[in-house]
Scaffold this motif. Structure first.
Motif, short mmCIF file in Angstrom:
data_model
loop_
_atom_site.label_atom_id
_atom_site.label_comp_id
_atom_site.label_asym_id
_atom_site.label_seq_id
_atom_site.Cartn_x
_atom_site.Cartn_y
_atom_site.Cartn_z
N LYS A 1 0.85 -1.19 0.00
CA LYS A 1 0.00 0.00 0.00
C LYS A 1 0.89 1.24 0.00
O LYS A 1 1.83 1.34 0.79
CB LYS A 1 -0.89 0.00 1.24
CG LYS A 1 -1.86 1.16 1.28
CD LYS A 1 -2.75 1.06 2.50
CE LYS A 1 -3.70 2.22 2.57
NZ LYS A 1 -4.55 2.16 3.77
N LEU A 2 0.61 2.17 -0.91
CA LEU A 2 1.36 3.42 -0.96
C LEU A 2 0.87 4.34 0.16
O LEU A 2 -0.33 4.52 0.34
CB LEU A 2 1.18 4.12 -2.30
CG LEU A 2 1.69 3.38 -3.54
CD1 LEU A 2 1.46 4.25 -4.77
CD2 LEU A 2 3.14 3.01 -3.41
N GLU A 3 1.83 4.91 0.88
CA GLU A 3 1.51 5.82 1.97
C GLU A 3 2.49 6.99 1.95
O GLU A 3 3.54 6.91 1.32
CB GLU A 3 1.59 5.10 3.32
CG GLU A 3 0.61 3.96 3.44
CD GLU A 3 0.71 3.21 4.75
OE1 GLU A 3 -0.33 2.97 5.34
OE2 GLU A 3 1.84 2.89 5.17
N GLY A 4 2.15 8.04 2.64
CA GLY A 4 3.04 9.19 2.81
C GLY A 4 3.48 9.80 1.49
O GLY A 4 2.67 10.04 0.59
N ASN A 5 4.79 10.03 1.38
CA ASN A 5 5.35 10.68 0.18
C ASN A 5 5.10 9.87 -1.09
O ASN A 5 4.88 10.45 -2.15
CB ASN A 5 6.84 10.93 0.35
CG ASN A 5 7.12 12.05 1.32
OD1 ASN A 5 6.27 12.87 1.62
ND2 ASN A 5 8.34 12.06 1.84
N ASP A 6 5.13 8.54 -0.99
CA ASP A 6 4.89 7.71 -2.18
C ASP A 6 3.49 7.95 -2.72
O ASP A 6 3.29 8.05 -3.93
CB ASP A 6 5.08 6.23 -1.86
CG ASP A 6 6.53 5.84 -1.71
OD1 ASP A 6 7.41 6.60 -2.16
OD2 ASP A 6 6.78 4.76 -1.13
N LEU A 7 2.50 8.07 -1.84
CA LEU A 7 1.13 8.32 -2.30
C LEU A 7 1.00 9.72 -2.89
O LEU A 7 0.33 9.91 -3.91
CB LEU A 7 0.14 8.14 -1.14
CG LEU A 7 -1.33 8.29 -1.49
CD1 LEU A 7 -1.73 7.26 -2.56
CD2 LEU A 7 -2.18 8.13 -0.26
#
Length: 67
Positions: A11-17
Motif C-alpha cells: 500500500k502506498l503511503e506518505g510521500n509515495d502516495l
C-alpha cells in the motif's frame, strides 16, 4: 487482477502516495499515465512497476498499491 491480500502488494503511503497522485512513479520518478475508475491499473514505462488505484464513486483517489 491480483487480490489485495497478496503478500507482494504494498500500500502506498506518505510521500509515495503524494508522488503517485501527481502522476509520477514513486519508484523512479518518471511520469506515468494516471489511472481512473475504468482503468485502475497503470505501469511505469521507465521502470516497469505496476500500480493499482482505488477510487470512490465520484472518481476521487482513495488508496493506491504497488503490485
Amino acid at each position: 487482477m491480483r487480490r489485495l491480500e497478496d503478500e507482494d502488494i504494498i500500500k502506498l503511503e506518505g510521500n509515495d502516495l503524494i508522488v503517485f497522485s501527481y502522476s509520477m512513479c514513486p519508484a523512479c520518478g518518471a511520469d506515468i499515465i494516471f489511472p481512473d475508475r475504468d482503468n485502475p491499473e497503470t505501469t511505469c514505462g521507465q521502470c516497469g512497476t505496476t500500480y493499482l488505484a482505488e477510487f470512490d464513486e465520484h472518481g476521487f483517489l482513495l488508496r493506491a498499491y504497488k503490485l
